[in-house]
Design a protein around this motif. Structure first.
Motif, PDB file in Angstrom:
ATOM      1  N   ALA A  43     -30.625  30.340  40.546  1.00 53.42           N
ATOM      2  CA  ALA A  43     -31.555  29.709  41.476  1.00 53.42           C
ATOM      3  C   ALA A  43     -33.118  29.704  41.193  1.00 53.42           C
ATOM      4  O   ALA A  43     -33.736  28.819  41.050  1.00 53.42           O
ATOM      5  CB  ALA A  43     -31.372  30.238  42.994  1.00 53.42           C
ATOM      6  N   ALA A  44     -33.382  31.036  40.369  1.00 54.02           N
ATOM      7  CA  ALA A  44     -34.833  31.100  40.077  1.00 54.02           C
ATOM      8  C   ALA A  44     -35.063  30.210  38.964  1.00 54.02           C
ATOM      9  O   ALA A  44     -36.113  29.657  38.978  1.00 54.02           O
ATOM     10  CB  ALA A  44     -35.000  32.376  39.557  1.00 54.02           C
ATOM     11  N   ALA A  45     -34.030  30.132  37.911  1.00 45.60           N
ATOM     12  CA  ALA A  45     -34.042  29.046  36.796  1.00 45.60           C
ATOM     13  C   ALA A  45     -34.650  27.887  37.357  1.00 45.60           C
ATOM     14  O   ALA A  45     -34.959  26.929  36.628  1.00 45.60           O
ATOM     15  CB  ALA A  45     -32.960  29.171  35.902  1.00 45.60           C
ATOM     16  N   ALA A  46     -33.819  27.356  38.552  1.00 46.60           N
ATOM     17  CA  ALA A  46     -34.014  26.180  39.027  1.00 46.60           C
ATOM     18  C   ALA A  46     -35.310  25.819  39.932  1.00 46.60           C
ATOM     19  O   ALA A  46     -35.497  24.900  40.903  1.00 46.60           O
ATOM     20  CB  ALA A  46     -32.773  25.669  40.105  1.00 46.60           C
ATOM     21  N   ASN A 105     -30.397  41.095  50.859  1.00 46.63           N
ATOM     22  CA  ASN A 105     -30.107  39.700  50.872  1.00 46.63           C
ATOM     23  C   ASN A 105     -31.356  39.174  50.223  1.00 46.63           C
ATOM     24  O   ASN A 105     -32.503  39.831  49.872  1.00 46.63           O
ATOM     25  CB  ASN A 105     -30.168  39.076  52.213  1.00 46.63           C
ATOM     26  CG  ASN A 105     -28.750  39.148  52.849  1.00 46.63           C
ATOM     27  OD1 ASN A 105     -27.851  39.241  52.095  1.00 46.63           O
ATOM     28  ND2 ASN A 105     -28.680  39.129  54.059  1.00 46.63           N
ATOM     29  N   PHE A 106     -31.569  37.619  49.849  1.00 51.21           N
ATOM     30  CA  PHE A 106     -32.728  37.312  49.433  1.00 51.21           C
ATOM     31  C   PHE A 106     -33.041  35.809  50.064  1.00 51.21           C
ATOM     32  O   PHE A 106     -32.263  35.246  50.454  1.00 51.21           O
ATOM     33  CB  PHE A 106     -32.466  36.972  47.934  1.00 51.21           C
ATOM     34  CG  PHE A 106     -32.813  38.088  47.018  1.00 51.21           C
ATOM     35  CD1 PHE A 106     -33.931  38.073  46.512  1.00 51.21           C
ATOM     36  CD2 PHE A 106     -31.721  38.988  46.956  1.00 51.21           C
ATOM     37  CE1 PHE A 106     -34.309  39.569  45.710  1.00 51.21           C
ATOM     38  CE2 PHE A 106     -31.938  40.195  46.238  1.00 51.21           C
ATOM     39  CZ  PHE A 106     -33.268  40.539  45.457  1.00 51.21           C
ATOM     40  N   ILE A 107     -34.495  35.714  50.261  1.00 49.53           N
ATOM     41  CA  ILE A 107     -34.759  34.414  50.992  1.00 49.53           C
ATOM     42  C   ILE A 107     -35.527  33.707  49.748  1.00 49.53           C
ATOM     43  O   ILE A 107     -35.950  34.018  48.824  1.00 49.53           O
ATOM     44  CB  ILE A 107     -35.658  34.625  52.248  1.00 49.53           C
ATOM     45  CG1 ILE A 107     -36.985  35.501  51.796  1.00 49.53           C
ATOM     46  CG2 ILE A 107     -35.065  35.394  53.179  1.00 49.53           C
ATOM     47  CD1 ILE A 107     -38.250  34.626  51.531  1.00 49.53           C
ATOM     48  N   THR A 108     -35.453  32.186  50.248  1.00 51.52           N
ATOM     49  CA  THR A 108     -36.352  31.394  49.394  1.00 51.52           C
ATOM     50  C   THR A 108     -37.332  30.750  50.203  1.00 51.52           C
ATOM     51  O   THR A 108     -37.051  29.931  51.277  1.00 51.52           O
ATOM     52  CB  THR A 108     -35.632  30.300  48.462  1.00 51.52           C
ATOM     53  OG1 THR A 108     -36.520  29.660  47.495  1.00 51.52           O
ATOM     54  CG2 THR A 108     -34.651  29.627  49.441  1.00 51.52           C
ATOM     55  N   VAL A 142     -26.514  22.060  48.073  1.00 53.02           N
ATOM     56  CA  VAL A 142     -26.208  22.294  49.384  1.00 53.02           C
ATOM     57  C   VAL A 142     -25.315  23.784  49.542  1.00 53.02           C
ATOM     58  O   VAL A 142     -24.606  24.012  48.767  1.00 53.02           O
ATOM     59  CB  VAL A 142     -25.079  21.182  49.770  1.00 53.02           C
ATOM     60  CG1 VAL A 142     -24.864  21.400  51.335  1.00 53.02           C
ATOM     61  CG2 VAL A 142     -25.854  19.866  49.550  1.00 53.02           C
ATOM     62  N   ALA A 143     -25.953  24.386  50.677  1.00 56.84           N
ATOM     63  CA  ALA A 143     -25.359  25.620  50.858  1.00 56.84           C
ATOM     64  C   ALA A 143     -24.582  25.763  52.168  1.00 56.84           C
ATOM     65  O   ALA A 143     -25.364  25.086  53.227  1.00 56.84           O
ATOM     66  CB  ALA A 143     -26.466  26.696  50.674  1.00 56.84           C
ATOM     67  N   SER A 144     -23.619  26.470  52.308  1.00 56.43           N
ATOM     68  CA  SER A 144     -23.021  26.733  53.835  1.00 56.43           C
ATOM     69  C   SER A 144     -23.521  27.831  54.379  1.00 56.43           C
ATOM     70  O   SER A 144     -23.723  28.942  53.726  1.00 56.43           O
ATOM     71  CB  SER A 144     -21.501  26.700  53.737  1.00 56.43           C
ATOM     72  OG  SER A 144     -21.055  27.741  52.842  1.00 56.43           O
ATOM     73  N   TYR A 145     -24.097  27.840  55.551  1.00 56.33           N
ATOM     74  CA  TYR A 145     -24.487  29.112  56.215  1.00 56.33           C
ATOM     75  C   TYR A 145     -23.232  29.452  57.355  1.00 56.33           C
ATOM     76  O   TYR A 145     -23.532  28.926  58.504  1.00 56.33           O
ATOM     77  CB  TYR A 145     -25.874  28.426  56.901  1.00 56.33           C
ATOM     78  CG  TYR A 145     -26.794  29.719  57.524  1.00 56.33           C
ATOM     79  CD1 TYR A 145     -27.646  30.234  56.869  1.00 56.33           C
ATOM     80  CD2 TYR A 145     -26.227  30.356  58.593  1.00 56.33           C
ATOM     81  CE1 TYR A 145     -28.551  31.384  57.287  1.00 56.33           C
ATOM     82  CE2 TYR A 145     -27.166  31.314  59.253  1.00 56.33           C
ATOM     83  CZ  TYR A 145     -28.050  31.868  58.585  1.00 56.33           C
ATOM     84  OH  TYR A 145     -29.082  32.956  59.223  1.00 56.33           O
ATOM     85  N   SER A 146     -22.643  30.355  57.058  1.00 58.61           N
ATOM     86  CA  SER A 146     -21.369  30.679  57.506  1.00 58.61           C
ATOM     87  C   SER A 146     -20.706  29.379  57.924  1.00 58.61           C
ATOM     88  O   SER A 146     -20.610  28.367  56.970  1.00 58.61           O
ATOM     89  CB  SER A 146     -21.369  31.361  59.045  1.00 58.61           C
ATOM     90  OG  SER A 146     -21.959  30.515  59.971  1.00 58.61           O
ATOM     91  N   ALA A 147     -19.738  29.200  58.908  1.00 58.43           N
ATOM     92  CA  ALA A 147     -19.137  27.863  59.097  1.00 58.43           C
ATOM     93  C   ALA A 147     -19.745  27.020  59.922  1.00 58.43           C
ATOM     94  O   ALA A 147     -19.534  26.003  60.670  1.00 58.43           O
ATOM     95  CB  ALA A 147     -17.746  28.235  59.710  1.00 58.43           C
ATOM     96  N   GLU A 148     -21.167  27.695  60.334  1.00 56.14           N
ATOM     97  CA  GLU A 148     -21.945  26.767  61.365  1.00 56.14           C
ATOM     98  C   GLU A 148     -22.846  25.706  61.096  1.00 56.14           C
ATOM     99  O   GLU A 148     -23.216  24.785  61.557  1.00 56.14           O
ATOM    100  CB  GLU A 148     -22.679  27.775  62.260  1.00 56.14           C
ATOM    101  CG  GLU A 148     -21.688  28.903  63.040  1.00 56.14           C
ATOM    102  CD  GLU A 148     -22.449  29.984  63.490  1.00 56.14           C
ATOM    103  OE1 GLU A 148     -23.897  29.563  63.647  1.00 56.14           O
ATOM    104  OE2 GLU A 148     -21.848  30.654  64.298  1.00 56.14           O
ATOM    105  N   LEU A 194     -32.179  31.853  53.851  1.00 58.03           N
ATOM    106  CA  LEU A 194     -31.436  32.709  53.092  1.00 58.03           C
ATOM    107  C   LEU A 194     -31.029  31.979  52.161  1.00 58.03           C
ATOM    108  O   LEU A 194     -30.148  31.018  52.151  1.00 58.03           O
ATOM    109  CB  LEU A 194     -30.418  33.380  53.628  1.00 58.03           C
ATOM    110  CG  LEU A 194     -30.637  34.396  54.815  1.00 58.03           C
ATOM    111  CD1 LEU A 194     -29.558  34.669  55.803  1.00 58.03           C
ATOM    112  CD2 LEU A 194     -31.260  35.630  54.181  1.00 58.03           C
ATOM    113  N   LEU A 195     -30.913  32.579  50.666  1.00 54.12           N
ATOM    114  CA  LEU A 195     -30.452  32.069  49.413  1.00 54.12           C
ATOM    115  C   LEU A 195     -29.086  32.609  49.313  1.00 54.12           C
ATOM    116  O   LEU A 195     -28.666  33.760  49.306  1.00 54.12           O
ATOM    117  CB  LEU A 195     -31.315  32.359  48.196  1.00 54.12           C
ATOM    118  CG  LEU A 195     -31.270  31.383  47.244  1.00 54.12           C
ATOM    119  CD1 LEU A 195     -31.434  30.026  47.540  1.00 54.12           C
ATOM    120  CD2 LEU A 195     -32.299  31.802  46.198  1.00 54.12           C
TER     121      LEU A 195
END
Length: 246
Positions: A43-46, A105-108, A142-148, A194-195
């Motif tokens: 992610a950092a490389a992107a 955890n890490f945030i962006t 695209v990331a999923s944030y739990s199932a919500e 959150l990443l």
């Protein structure tokens, strides 16, 4: 002497067996740590800058690793108030954080190299299905944030030097205003997400969707916003105001 030699050999074998058993659990943890490190460094490389965040703790997972009693967002906020300036893409700094804070955890932060359009999962999947048939290039990471919820990473509107060049949107949100945006949200400057791979108090996580990792090109947010807005309307999450710039 023969008896002593046999005893010594037996003790050495027992010691070796013990070492193997002791090393088994750390090896399993190490594989997970390597996966986590690889995802975050990718992610950092992107160009996604990172900063450490708290993590869920306690037996139930609903306690926070921070010192705040009754933390309202356990495991879902930065460690430092200076998260925006602390965030970096420097792999050495990120590796140092990972080794020193193995559970973090890490945030962006958003609004610098990227924004995030954050929608209920149902609306997001309607949009993904439509984009798969119309224009797959219009969707990036695209990331999923739990199932919500689903997090659509896009190019950013940026942080112009001249404030007159900044155009606000009714969907702009900050971490403290998320409850005001139950439908479609636009994380831009002053916000963060959150990443992957992050852990949530529920036991679920934040993960990249297969084929939609951080290596994908960041799309223009406006065409994607229109599709996500339509999908949100279908799911009954009609924005209170227009989704377009004021």
């Amino acid at each position: 002497m023969a008896g002593k030699s046999r005893l010594s050999d037996w003790l050495r074998r027992r010691s070796g067996d013990g070492d193997d058993r002791a090393d088994a659990a750390p090896a399993a943890r190490s594989r997970e740590d390597l996966r986590r490190e690889d995802l975050l460094l990718s992610a950092a490389a992107a160009t996604f800058s990172l900063a450490p965040a708290a993590h869920p703790s306690g037996v139930s997972g609903y306690r926070c690793s921070c010192d705040r009693i009754g933390c309202p967002t356990p495991g879902m906020h930065p460690v430092s108030f200076a998260w925006a300036s602390q965030a970096t893409t420097d792999p050495e700094k990120i590796t140092h954080w990972l080794r020193g804070q193995p559970l973090a955890n890490f945030i962006t932060p958003t609004g610098s190299s990227h924004d995030v359009l954050d929608v209920p999962a149902g609306a997001g999947r309607i949009a993904l299905a439509r984009l798969a048939t119309e224009d797959a290039s219009a969707v990036g990471p695209v990331a999923s944030y739990s199932a919500e919820r689903l997090l659509f990473f896009t190019a950013t509107r940026g942080t112009p030097v001249d404030e007159d060049e900044w155009w606000p949107c009714e969907l702009d949100c900050h971490p403290e205003t998320l409850d005001e945006h139950p439908g479609l949200r636009w994380h831009c400057r002053g916000s963060y997400v959150l990443l992957p791979p992050s852990r949530l108090p529920s036991g679920d996580g934040v993960e990249w969707l297969p084929g939609h990792g951080p290596d994908r090109a960041l799309p223009d947010p406006l065409p994607l916003l229109e599709i996500l807005n339509d999908a949100s309307s279908q799911m009954g999450h009609q924005p209170e105001a227009a989704a377009w710039p004021l």
